[in-house]
Design an enzyme around this catalytic site. Sequence first.
Site, PDB file in Angstrom:
ATOM      1  N   SER A  67      15.195  -9.361   5.800  1.00  0.00           N
ATOM      2  CA  SER A  67      14.079  -8.890   6.633  1.00  0.00           C
ATOM      3  C   SER A  67      12.856  -8.561   5.791  1.00  0.00           C
ATOM      4  CB  SER A  67      14.504  -7.651   7.437  1.00  0.00           C
ATOM      5  OG  SER A  67      15.494  -7.980   8.388  1.00  0.00           O
ATOM      6  N   GLY A 298      18.208 -12.758  13.512  1.00  0.00           N
ATOM      7  CA  GLY A 298      17.931 -11.349  13.789  1.00  0.00           C
ATOM      8  C   GLY A 298      17.173 -10.673  12.663  1.00  0.00           C
ATOM      9  N   ASP A 299      17.551 -11.015  11.422  1.00  0.00           N
ATOM     10  CA  ASP A 299      16.842 -10.455  10.264  1.00  0.00           C
ATOM     11  C   ASP A 299      15.390 -10.912  10.260  1.00  0.00           C
ATOM     12  OD1 ASP A 299      19.361  -9.531   9.527  1.00  0.00           O
ATOM     13  OD2 ASP A 299      19.718 -11.162   8.115  1.00  0.00           O
ATOM     14  N   ALA A 300      15.176 -12.178  10.598  1.00  0.00           N
ATOM     15  CA  ALA A 300      13.817 -12.714  10.626  1.00  0.00           C
ATOM     16  C   ALA A 300      12.993 -12.046  11.720  1.00  0.00           C
ATOM     17  CB  ALA A 300      13.856 -14.225  10.832  1.00  0.00           C
ATOM     18  N   GLY A 303      11.876  -8.798  10.412  1.00  0.00           N
ATOM     19  CA  GLY A 303      10.836  -8.987   9.402  1.00  0.00           C
ATOM     20  C   GLY A 303       9.477  -9.258  10.015  1.00  0.00           C
TER      21      GLY A 303
END
Length: 345
Positions: A67, A298-300, A303
Site C-alpha cells: 500500500s 485491496g492493498d492498491a 494506497g
Amino acid sequence: MAFTGKLMGMGNPLLDISANVEQDILDKYDVKLDSAILAEDKHKPLYEELINKYQVQYIAGGATQNSMRIAQWMLEKYGKSGMVAFMGCVGSDDYAKQLEDCASKDGVLVHYMKDESTPTGTCAALIKGGERALVANLAAANNFKPSHLETPKAQEIINSVDIYYSAGFFLTVSVDALVTVASKMAADNKIFALNLSAPFIVDFFGDQLATALEYADYVFGNESEAAAYGKKHGLGEDDLGKVALHICGLPKKNEQRKRIVVFTQGSKSTIVATEGKVTEFAVQPIAADKLVDTNGAGDAFVGGFLAQLSMGKDMEACVKAGHWAAGIIIQQSGTTIPGPCDYEG
C-alpha cells in the site's frame, strides 16, 4: 536527509514468491483460492517446491508495504516525492536487500529493523485463473519490537507524518508497537488507518483487533472480511452496511474525528459508512480478458485512497483513486508497478 513526508506504514515486509499453479498443488497443501493464511508446518515445503518446479517471480510484498509503494507511486504524479515511509522487520540476507531495493526504487523510505538470526519473511502467492491464495511465512517479520520505534529515524518519521496505516496482519506481530504509534496519532489529532486484512484476523485475533479499532479513524476491509466480522459479532453476513455502521459506533480514543469504514466488494460498489450514513461508490469494471492477478487489489485500493487523503481530498476523490489503483494492479502479476502513474484525478 531528514524525512518530511506525510504517510507511514508499519507491517510485515515479505518477499512474494509468485507462481501460476494448477489445482493439484492447492489440494496438496490444503490451500483455497481467495484466501490469505499464515504458514503452518505442513506448508513449509511449499516454498522450495515452488522455486524448484515452477517459473516464479520475486516481488516485494507484505500488505502494508504494498500500500505504501502504491501511495508513493500515485503521489509522484503530483510532484510529491519522499512522502511515504515504511517500518517492519527483515533478516540480514539477500531477500532483505531485494525488498529494500524495490521499495527504495518506488520512492518509499524503508527503516527496517534487522534480525541477524532469522531469515526475511516470504509469502507464496499461488495464482490460478486470475485468483490467488497467499501463504505467509513471517520469519523475521514476526520479530518486530517496539524498541525500534525509539531509534532517531523512527522518531523522525512518526513525528513528521499525518497518517499512519497498518494492515491487520501486523496484529499477529506487535500490538504494542501498533498502539505506541496509534496513540501518538490520537494525541496529536492525526489519522490512524487500519485494515481487517483477512477473515482469520477477525476470527482468531479478535482481542488484538478490538484494541486496535479503538484508535482507528479509518477502517478498511473487503466483503469476506466484513462478512466474517458480521458473523462473529452477531450482525449477520449479508448486510455489510450494517456491519460498517456497527464498527463506526465502536468506542474511540480520539473523539475529535468520526470513524469512517470502507468496505470494498471486488467489482461491486464500495461501501463507505460514517456518522450513521452509508454511501456506495460504483466500480468501473475491468474486462475479464485483462484480469491477470487479484493479488494486491485491496492493498492498491488503500494506497490510492491514502495518497489522496494525504493531500486533503474528499471521500469521493479518495475512493475514485483507490478504485483506479486496484484496477491497474489486477492487470499485473503481483503488486508490480507498471511505469509512471498516469492517473487523471
